[in-house]
Write an enzyme that holds these catalytic residues in place. Structure first.
Site, PDB file in Angstrom:
ATOM      1  N   CYS A 169      -0.538 -44.513 -61.443  1.00 26.10           N
ATOM      2  CA  CYS A 169      -1.015 -43.509 -60.505  1.00 26.10           C
ATOM      3  C   CYS A 169      -2.533 -43.473 -60.564  1.00 26.10           C
ATOM      4  O   CYS A 169      -3.142 -43.969 -61.510  1.00 26.10           O
ATOM      5  CB  CYS A 169      -0.496 -42.120 -60.869  1.00 26.10           C
ATOM      6  SG  CYS A 169       1.289 -41.967 -60.767  1.00 26.10           S
TER       7      CYS A 169
ATOM      8  N   GLY B  45      -1.412 -46.569 -56.532  1.00 28.74           N
ATOM      9  CA  GLY B  45      -0.151 -45.978 -56.111  1.00 28.74           C
ATOM     10  C   GLY B  45      -0.122 -45.853 -54.605  1.00 28.74           C
ATOM     11  O   GLY B  45      -1.041 -45.281 -54.019  1.00 28.74           O
TER      12      GLY B  45
ATOM     13  N   ASN C 189      -1.839 -39.091 -64.670  1.00 29.10           N
ATOM     14  CA  ASN C 189      -1.510 -40.518 -64.664  1.00 29.10           C
ATOM     15  C   ASN C 189      -0.915 -40.805 -66.031  1.00 29.10           C
ATOM     16  O   ASN C 189      -1.544 -40.524 -67.049  1.00 29.10           O
ATOM     17  CB  ASN C 189      -2.794 -41.323 -64.437  1.00 29.10           C
ATOM     18  CG  ASN C 189      -2.585 -42.820 -64.609  1.00 29.10           C
ATOM     19  OD1 ASN C 189      -3.501 -43.532 -64.977  1.00 29.10           O
ATOM     20  ND2 ASN C 189      -1.394 -43.310 -64.346  1.00 29.10           N
ATOM     21  N   GLY C 190       0.294 -41.337 -66.048  1.00 28.49           N
ATOM     22  CA  GLY C 190       0.921 -41.648 -67.324  1.00 28.49           C
ATOM     23  C   GLY C 190       2.419 -41.594 -67.235  1.00 28.49           C
ATOM     24  O   GLY C 190       3.003 -41.690 -66.151  1.00 28.49           O
TER      25      GLY C 190
ATOM     26  N   TYR D 101      -4.518 -56.486 -64.915  1.00 36.81           N
ATOM     27  CA  TYR D 101      -4.005 -56.430 -63.549  1.00 36.81           C
ATOM     28  C   TYR D 101      -4.374 -55.180 -62.772  1.00 36.81           C
ATOM     29  O   TYR D 101      -4.723 -55.236 -61.595  1.00 36.81           O
ATOM     30  CB  TYR D 101      -2.473 -56.537 -63.599  1.00 36.81           C
ATOM     31  CG  TYR D 101      -1.785 -56.225 -62.297  1.00 36.81           C
ATOM     32  CD1 TYR D 101      -1.692 -57.174 -61.281  1.00 36.81           C
ATOM     33  CD2 TYR D 101      -1.242 -54.965 -62.058  1.00 36.81           C
ATOM     34  CE1 TYR D 101      -1.070 -56.889 -60.075  1.00 36.81           C
ATOM     35  CE2 TYR D 101      -0.622 -54.670 -60.853  1.00 36.81           C
ATOM     36  CZ  TYR D 101      -0.535 -55.640 -59.868  1.00 36.81           C
ATOM     37  OH  TYR D 101       0.064 -55.344 -58.683  1.00 36.81           O
TER      38      TYR D 101
END
Ligand code: SF4
Length: 491
Positions: A2, A28, A100-101, A259
């Site tokens: 995210c 996202g 985010n996680g 990435y």
């Protein structure tokens, strides 16, 4: 996976939050949301790309000088507007939150919050667990008389999150009438960067975001990263408070460098672009050691994340670098598209081989990683269809053998090709003449070689099975995979 952003400013924040989400879109693409407040919360959330969710009409409702935003790719929860972030609760004060996680103990905590804490969770996203633990502690302090500094109360609430919630989380939240709060888990697994600028009235505006790409465009300067275990509170009148509550070994996600992040990001004092160049340098050395008498005629990246590694590898080997696979810029990244059919279809749609660069040549394809093997197999087929003499596949990332439970969509072991196949079996499966993977030590060296960083060792659990939160053993992996499969079946 995210993207998250929060801004506290001397002027309205909605349009800057929107711009930030555009810059975080790669993190996202399934849902997005913005919440602001003045006297109350104002929220717009939706499913799809940022540009499709927000328009002039709904943006004009997002009033206030404090706000948070989120772009979502679900690793838990559903593909629905209800599970888009930010989420909020009215008690105490009014708290809205995005993160985010990914939590390792989400399901245990949902039961505990419902049975012991008497709090009702209304979505299936893990940030709601963090929200209720945080809000529950603040409410308890308030009911006990709430003397002293509000920042001390926030610290107690975040400490409670650290005590009860296990996993990776970079959190941004705002409290009505109080201001903006951010914190990062004690291992610092997911990134969170901080920027500031001087407002016209001499005060400071602050921005926090998963990546700092938008800072320059909005006139912010990167200050630093939120530290692992640190909590920051900026009050409505601009007072800045910070405290590191707890630190463990600092283990940021190595996949951000391989990435996930944009190459223009500097995360935890390591340039993503430079790290990718070093990955290519290390791959070139490995190739020379393994195949001293063999060189390709041309090196082509599987665009676009591996462009930097492929370029460095080509320079080191003295081989021509070519962008011989043209990427259609209007197709999203296949790794974060839901559903196998969509993925298979989109690879051919997004890449077009350039015949002149491939025909009758020994072609080396450099990819950032191999997850399921479908993309590599299809790329090898494409290159062979365009009459390559031989095809060598090189992966900047070692074999991915384990799922990620810390916020990246690296799925169950049964879907990971390296989890149940040897390198030779994978080579045969993708039909390459040679398959070479980066070594884990070389990858870690590439990420940590430069920079004034405090990284202990990056998280590489998906590569070596070493889950740093310490509570993920074989039994837990099977349980989490089972939950993931059940969730997908319900989508
Ligand atoms: Fe990143 Fe892999 Fe660790 Fe997940 S398991 S946080 S993808 S390094």
């Amino acid at each position: 996976m995210c993207g998250v952003v929060g801004i506290i400013s001397q002027k309205p924040v909605a349009s800057e939050l929107y711009d930030s989400l555009i810059y975080l879109q790669h993190r996202g693409q399934d849902a997005a949301g913005i919440t602001t407040y003045n006297q109350r919360f104002h929220t717009k959330k939706g499913v799809g790309y940022v540009r499709d969710i927000f328009d002039e009409r709904n943006m004009s409702r997002l009033i206030g000088n404090v706000g948070i935003g989120h772009t979502r790719y679900p690793t838990t929860g559903k593909y629905s507007k209800e599970d888009a972030q930010p989420v909020w609760t009215g008690v105490p004060y009014g708290i809205a939150m995005a993160h985010n996680g990914n939590l390792v103990n989400q399901y245990e905590m949902v039961d505990e919050l419902s049975e012991k804490d008497g709090r009702h969770l209304n979505t299936s996203v893990d940030v709601e667990v963090i929200l209720h633990v945080f809000a529950g502690k603040l409410e308890e302090i308030r009911n006990d008389g709430a003397n002293g500094e509000f920042f001390d109360q926030i610290c107690q609430a975040v400490q409670e999150v650290f005590r009860r919630v296990s996993g990776a989380y970079s959190v941004i939240c705002m409290i009505v009438g109080k201001g903006l709060v951010v914190f990062r888990d004690p291992h610092g697994i997911r990134p969170l960067t901080k920027g500031s600028r001087k407002a016209d009235n001499g005060k400071k505006d602050y921005i926090f975001a998963s990546e700092p790409a938008v800072f320059y465009a909005l006139g912010y300067e990167m200050e630093n990263d939120v530290a692992p275990g640190e909590v920051i509170y900026i009050s409505e009148n601009g007072n800045y408070h910070s405290r590191t509550l707890e630190t463990k070994n600092f283990t940021p996600c190595i996949f951000e460098y391989v990435y996930f992040s944009r190459p223009d990001a500097t995360l935890d004092d390591v340039s993503v672009y430079r790290a990718r160049l070093r990955m290519g340098q290390n791959l070139a050395k490995l190739w020379q050691a393994e195949y001293p008498d063999l060189l390709p005629d041309i090196i082509i990246p599987a665009p676009a994340t591996s462009n930097n590694a492929a370029l460095a590898m080509a320079n080191m080997l003295g081989i021509k670098y070519s962008e011989g696979l043209y990427k259609n810029p209007f197709i999203g990244r296949t790794f974060i598209m839901p559903g196998q059919q969509t993925r298979k279809k989109s690879i051919r749609y997004k890449l077009v081989p350039i015949s002149y660069e491939i025909k009758d040549k020994k072609v080396m394809i450099v990819d950032d990683s191999i997850v399921r093997g479908n993309t590599s197999k299809e790329i090898v087929k494409m290159v062979r269809d365009f009459c390559a003499k031989e095809v060598y596949v090189v992966s900047a990332c070692p074999p991915i053998t384990h799922p990620c439970f810390y916020g990246v969509d690296i799925p169950t072991r049964s879907e990971l090709i390296a989890s149940n196949k040897t390198v030779e079996a994978i080579r045969k499966h993708i039909n390459a003449d040679i398959l070479l993977y980066q070594n884990l030590d070389d990858l870690i060296e590439a990420v940590t070689r430069k920079g004034e960083h405090d990284i202990y060792r990056p998280c590489a659990a998906c590569l070596d099975g070493n889950y740093i939160t310490g509570n993920v053993d074989g039994h837990k992996i099977s349980e989490l995979e089972h939950q993931r499969n059940n969730q997908r079946a319900r989508i």
